[in-house]
Design a protein around this motif. Structure first.
Motif, short mmCIF file in Angstrom:
data_model
loop_
_atom_site.label_atom_id
_atom_site.label_comp_id
_atom_site.label_asym_id
_atom_site.label_seq_id
_atom_site.Cartn_x
_atom_site.Cartn_y
_atom_site.Cartn_z
N TYR A 28 0.83 -1.25 0.17
CA TYR A 28 -0.04 0.02 -0.20
C TYR A 28 0.99 1.06 -0.05
N GLY A 29 1.87 1.12 0.83
CA GLY A 29 2.80 2.58 0.86
C GLY A 29 3.45 2.61 -0.52
N LEU A 30 3.74 1.42 -1.34
CA LEU A 30 4.54 1.68 -2.71
C LEU A 30 3.63 2.18 -3.55
N VAL A 31 2.14 1.69 -3.30
CA VAL A 31 1.37 2.24 -4.37
C VAL A 31 0.76 3.82 -4.07
N MET A 32 1.15 4.31 -2.92
CA MET A 32 0.75 5.53 -2.86
C MET A 32 2.15 6.46 -3.15
N LEU A 33 3.29 5.96 -2.93
CA LEU A 33 4.25 6.85 -3.48
C LEU A 33 4.73 6.89 -4.95
N ILE A 34 4.43 5.81 -5.73
CA ILE A 34 4.68 5.72 -7.30
C ILE A 34 3.66 6.58 -7.77
N PRO A 35 3.69 7.32 -8.44
CA PRO A 35 2.49 8.30 -9.23
C PRO A 35 1.85 7.68 -10.32
N PHE A 36 2.44 6.83 -11.07
CA PHE A 36 1.75 5.97 -12.15
C PHE A 36 1.20 4.91 -12.03
N GLN A 37 0.08 4.64 -12.51
CA GLN A 37 -0.82 3.48 -12.32
C GLN A 37 -0.12 2.06 -12.47
N ILE A 38 0.36 2.09 -13.53
CA ILE A 38 0.83 0.43 -14.24
C ILE A 38 2.18 0.32 -13.49
N PRO A 39 3.25 1.23 -13.33
CA PRO A 39 4.30 0.85 -12.58
C PRO A 39 3.98 0.67 -10.86
N ASN A 40 3.02 0.91 -10.36
CA ASN A 40 3.07 0.92 -8.93
C ASN A 40 2.45 -0.45 -8.76
N TRP A 41 1.40 -0.78 -9.60
CA TRP A 41 0.73 -2.10 -9.36
C TRP A 41 1.96 -3.46 -9.72
#
Length: 66
Positions: A28-41
């Motif tokens: 969850y923390g990584l998803v909130m830190l990375i601004p773009f949708q594809i790379p964060n998932w």
């Protein structure tokens, strides 16, 4: 023979819940830190799968040492 109590004891252990909770928190923390949708998932998936595996492995190892 494998009993229902063994199955429930494995899946209701605190180690499994703590490991999965820590993994979910990190993802969850990584998803909130990375601004773009594809790379964060993708990053969350690459962190989450080993985290879930290690949680199960921690529980299996603890059960074998009993």
């Amino acid at each position: 023979m494998f009993e229902l109590s063994d199955f429930l004891e494995f899946y209701l252990s605190w180690r499994l819940f703590v490991g999965i909770a820590v993994t979910v928190g990190i993802c969850y923390g990584l998803v909130m830190l990375i601004p773009f949708q594809i790379p964060n998932w993708l990053v969350a998936l690459l962190v989450g799968m080993p985290g879930a595996f290690l949680s199960f492995w921690w529980q299996i190892r603890a059960d074998r040492s009993k």
